[in-house]
Design an enzyme around this catalytic site. Structure first.
Site, mmCIF file in Angstrom:
data_model
loop_
_atom_site.group_PDB
_atom_site.id
_atom_site.type_symbol
_atom_site.label_atom_id
_atom_site.label_comp_id
_atom_site.label_asym_id
_atom_site.label_seq_id
_atom_site.Cartn_x
_atom_site.Cartn_y
_atom_site.Cartn_z
ATOM 1 N N TYR A 136 0.850 -1.191 0.000
ATOM 2 C CA TYR A 136 0.000 0.000 0.000
ATOM 3 C C TYR A 136 0.885 1.241 0.000
ATOM 4 C CZ TYR A 136 -3.580 3.400 0.857
ATOM 5 O OH TYR A 136 -4.417 4.490 0.706
ATOM 6 N N ASN A 221 -3.203 6.490 6.112
ATOM 7 C CA ASN A 221 -3.874 7.338 7.093
ATOM 8 C C ASN A 221 -4.640 6.500 8.108
ATOM 9 O OD1 ASN A 221 -6.240 6.477 5.837
ATOM 10 N ND2 ASN A 221 -6.513 8.378 4.686
ATOM 11 N N GLN A 266 10.734 16.037 9.422
ATOM 12 C CA GLN A 266 9.688 15.067 9.733
ATOM 13 C C GLN A 266 8.359 15.750 10.024
ATOM 14 O OE1 GLN A 266 10.324 11.697 9.255
ATOM 15 N NE2 GLN A 266 12.135 12.729 8.438
ATOM 16 N N HIS A 269 5.813 16.249 7.125
ATOM 17 C CA HIS A 269 5.049 15.122 6.583
ATOM 18 C C HIS A 269 3.558 15.256 6.881
ATOM 19 C CE1 HIS A 269 7.694 12.090 4.843
ATOM 20 N NE2 HIS A 269 8.596 12.381 5.752
ATOM 21 N N GLU A 334 10.889 6.390 16.266
ATOM 22 C CA GLU A 334 11.017 5.782 14.936
ATOM 23 C C GLU A 334 12.392 6.128 14.362
ATOM 24 O OE1 GLU A 334 8.817 6.018 10.565
ATOM 25 O OE2 GLU A 334 8.591 7.654 12.002
ATOM 26 N N HIS A 335 12.710 7.420 14.308
ATOM 27 C CA HIS A 335 14.023 7.901 13.857
ATOM 28 C C HIS A 335 14.735 8.562 15.030
ATOM 29 C CE1 HIS A 335 11.285 8.388 10.297
ATOM 30 N NE2 HIS A 335 12.269 7.746 9.692
ATOM 31 N N ASP A 368 15.669 8.060 4.391
ATOM 32 C CA ASP A 368 14.375 8.042 3.718
ATOM 33 C C ASP A 368 14.502 7.658 2.250
ATOM 34 O OD1 ASP A 368 12.849 8.683 5.892
ATOM 35 O OD2 ASP A 368 12.709 10.831 5.447
ATOM 36 N N GLU A 422 0.628 -33.038 31.978
ATOM 37 C CA GLU A 422 -0.415 -32.144 31.473
ATOM 38 C C GLU A 422 -1.773 -32.822 31.370
ATOM 39 O OE1 GLU A 422 0.905 -30.212 27.913
ATOM 40 O OE2 GLU A 422 2.451 -29.081 28.978
ATOM 41 N N HIS A 427 -2.013 -37.631 23.788
ATOM 42 C CA HIS A 427 -0.621 -37.399 23.429
ATOM 43 C C HIS A 427 0.222 -38.615 23.830
ATOM 44 C CE1 HIS A 427 -1.929 -33.301 22.932
ATOM 45 N NE2 HIS A 427 -0.702 -32.858 22.665
#
Length: 457
Positions: A136, A221, A266, A269, A334-335, A368, A422, A427
Site C-alpha cells: 500500500y 492514514n 519530519q 510530513h 522511529e528515527h 528516507d 499435562e 498425546h
C-alpha cells in the site's frame, strides 16, 4: 521578536521543572485510539467491498479517492507514458535508490537449514517466500515513490512471485509518473488505482479484478491503519504504521540550524508527526527554536510543519546526557539522530529506536531515500518490540521434524511423562503405540537372531 514568534511554534520543556514527567509521558503516549466513527465507517467499507466486489470497489474509488477511473489496473501503456514523462535525472535517482536498497537487503536473506542427530533425528526450517503480497502506497498530501521502493524491493529480493501495489489516483484517474517508475524499478508486478480502507479490503479478500494477497504492508492514514487492523487474521500485516516521528539527541557540538532542519524534515510530513529535541546543552534549545522560526518562513509545507511542531513537538533540556539517553529509551523513537562529534558511545546505550543516524552529517533524509536500509520503521513507541521492514517480512518458515525409531525410543518415554504431567492421555497414547511397535520389532529381530544362532549349532 524572532524568539517570541518561535516560542509559539514549539514547546520548550526542562526536565528539572515540576510536572515534567507528566508532560513527557504525554509525548510518549502519542498513539491515539481510533475514533468510534472511523472504526464504524471502515467496517462498513470493508463489508461493502467484500460483498460487492469490483462494482463497490470502483464506487469507493470514485467517492473516497475522488478519482474518475473506469479500470482499476494500470495498463502497460501507462507505464510507457510514465517513462517518457519522467526526467532522466529523476529516473536515475530512483534507480540508484532501488539498487542500494536491494543490495542492503540481499546481505542477510535467511535460508532453509537442517540438523541431523544421532539416532535418526532430523530438524530444521524450510524458508519460502509468500505467494502474493500487497504494497500500500499513500497519496494525497504528497507523492511517495520512496515508499514504493522501500516496501517492494525486499519482497522482490526474496522472489515473491506476485507483488501487487495499491495507490490512489489523482482526480484525472492517473498516477504520478514517479510512482509508476518506482514500481517498475522496485519489481512490482501489478498496480491498482485504489486507496484507503477499500483498497485494503480488496487486497485482503480479492475481487474479480484484484487478487487476494497473503500480506499487506505499507503506511497510510487512520482509515488505512484501521482497515489493516480489521483484516489482520485473514491476511498478515506489517506493523501498524502511525504518523512519522523523529527525536534528536544533541550535545553542545550540534549545529542549531541543522537540528532545526532535522526536526522540520519530519514535521512537514503530517500535522500528526512528532519532532523532539533532547539535549543537556540548554543554550542549544533557544538557538534551535529561533532557527525553526526562520526556516519555516521559506518552507513549502510550512503550515503542516508548524502545526505539527506547535501541537506535538518539544525542545527538552536535560540535566546531563545520561538523562537524555533515558528519555530516548523511554520514548522509543522511529528515527533517532545522534548529533554529536562522537556519537558511538551515546548510540551504544540506545536500546529502543527504529533507526539511528549517527553524527552531524547523517540526516534522516538519507535514510528516507538512498542510504539502503529500509525507511519503513516502527512508530508510536513500538520500537520497543518491533523492527524495521526487511526480507523476513516476506518469508514464511515451516518447521520440519523427523524421528526414526531409535530417536523415538530414546526420547519417547520423556514425551509420555510430560503428557502425563499435562493430563493429555491422547498425546501419551500416540507415542506409546509407536513404542510398542518398536519393542515388538526389536523382540522379533532378537528372536530371529537367536533362532539363526541355534540353527548353526
Amino acid at each position: 521578536m524572532a524568539t517570541r514568534a518561535a516560542a509559539k511554534i514549539v514547546n520548550v520543556l526542562e526536565s528539572t521543572e515540576s510536572g515534567f514527567n507528566g508532560q513527557f509521558e504525554k509525548l510518549v503516549r502519542r498513539r491515539e485510539a481510533l475514533a468510534e466513527d472511523v472504526t464504524r465507517t471502515v467496517a462498513k467499507i470493508i463489508e461493502r467491498v467484500r460483498a460487492g466486489g469490483d462494482e463497490e470497489l470502483l464506487a469507493c474509488v470514485r467517492r473516497f479517492d475522488g478519482a474518475k477511473i473506469d479500470a482499476l489496473e494500470v495498463e502497460p501503456e501507462e507505464f510507457e507514458e510514465a517513462a517518457e514523462k519522467i526526467d532522466p535525472a529523476d529516473r536515475a535517482a530512483l534507480g540508484k535508490a532501488a539498487m542500494r536498497v536491494r543490495e542492503f537487503h540481499r546481505k542477510r536473506i535467511p535460508s532453509s537449514w537442517e540438523v541431523r542427530e544421532e539416532g535418526g533425528g532430523t530438524f530444521g526450517y524450510r524458508v519460502r517466500p509468500l505467494h502474493r503480497v500487497g504494497i500500500y502506497v499513500p497519496g494525497g498530501k504528497a507523492v511517495y515513490p520512496s515508499t514504493v521502493i522501500m516496501n517492494a524491493v525486499p519482497a522482490s529480493v526474496v522472489e515473491v512471485p506476485e507483488i501487487i501495489m495499491a495507490t490512489p489516483a489523482g482526480p484525472d484517474g492517473k498516477l504520478r509518473p514517479e510512482v509508476l517508475m518506482a514500481a517498475k524499478v522496485a519489481g512490482v508486478h501489478r498496480v491498482f488505482k485504489m486507496g484507503g480502507a477499500h483498497a485494503v479490503a480488496a487486497l485482503a479478500y480479492g475481487t474479480a479484478t484484484v487478487p487476494a494477497v497473503d500480506k499487506i504492508v505499507g503506511p497510510g492514514n487512520v482509515y488505512v491503519a484501521s482497515a489493516k487492523r480489521m483484516v489482520f487474521g485473514d491476511v498478515a500485516i506489517d506493523t501498524e504504521a502511525g504518523p512519522t516521528e523523529v527525536m534528536v539527541i544533541a550535545d553542545r557540538t550540534a549545529n542549531p540550524a541543522w537540528v532545526a532542519a532535522d526536526l522540520i524534515s519530519q514535521a512537514e510530513h503530517d500535522e500528526m508527526a512528532q519532532a523532539i529535541l533532547v539535549t543537556p546543552a540548554k543554550a542549544l534549545v533557544a538557538r534551535v527554536r529561533e532557527q525553526i522560526a526562520k526556516q519555516l518562513k521559506t518552507l513549502d509545507r510550512a503550515k503542516i510543519a508548524a502545526k505539527s511542531l506547535q501541537t506535538r513537538g518539544a525542545l527538552i533540556s536535560c540535566k546531563n546526557m545520561d538523562e537524555c539517553i533515558a528519555l530516548v529509551n523511554r520514548y522509543a523513537p522511529e528515527h533517532l539522530i545522534v548529533a554529536a562529534d562522537d556519537p558511538d558511545p551515546i548510540a551504544k546505550q540506545i536500546v529502543n529506536a527504529g533507526a539511528i543516524f549517527l553524527g552531524h552529517y547523517t540526516p534522516v533524509a538519507v535514510g528516507d531515500y538512498i542510504a539502503g536500509p529500509n525507511h519503513v520503521l516502527p512508530t508510536g513507541g513500538t520500537a520497543r518490540f518491533f523492527s524495521p521492514l526487511c526480507v523476513d517480512d516476506f518469508l514464511k518458515k515451516t518447521i520440519v521434524t523427523r524421528f526414526e525409531p531409535p530417536k523415538l525410543r530414546e526420547l519417547g518415554l520423556d514425551v509420555m511423562r510430560l503428557a502425563d504431567i499435562e493430563g493429555l492421555t491422547g498425546h501419551r497414547l500416540s507415542v506409546d503405540l509407536r513404542l510398542q511397535k518398536i519393542r515388538r520389532a526389536r523382540r522379533e529381530r532378537e528372536a530371529a537372531r537367536e533362532a539363526e544362532a541355534e540353527s548353526l549349532l
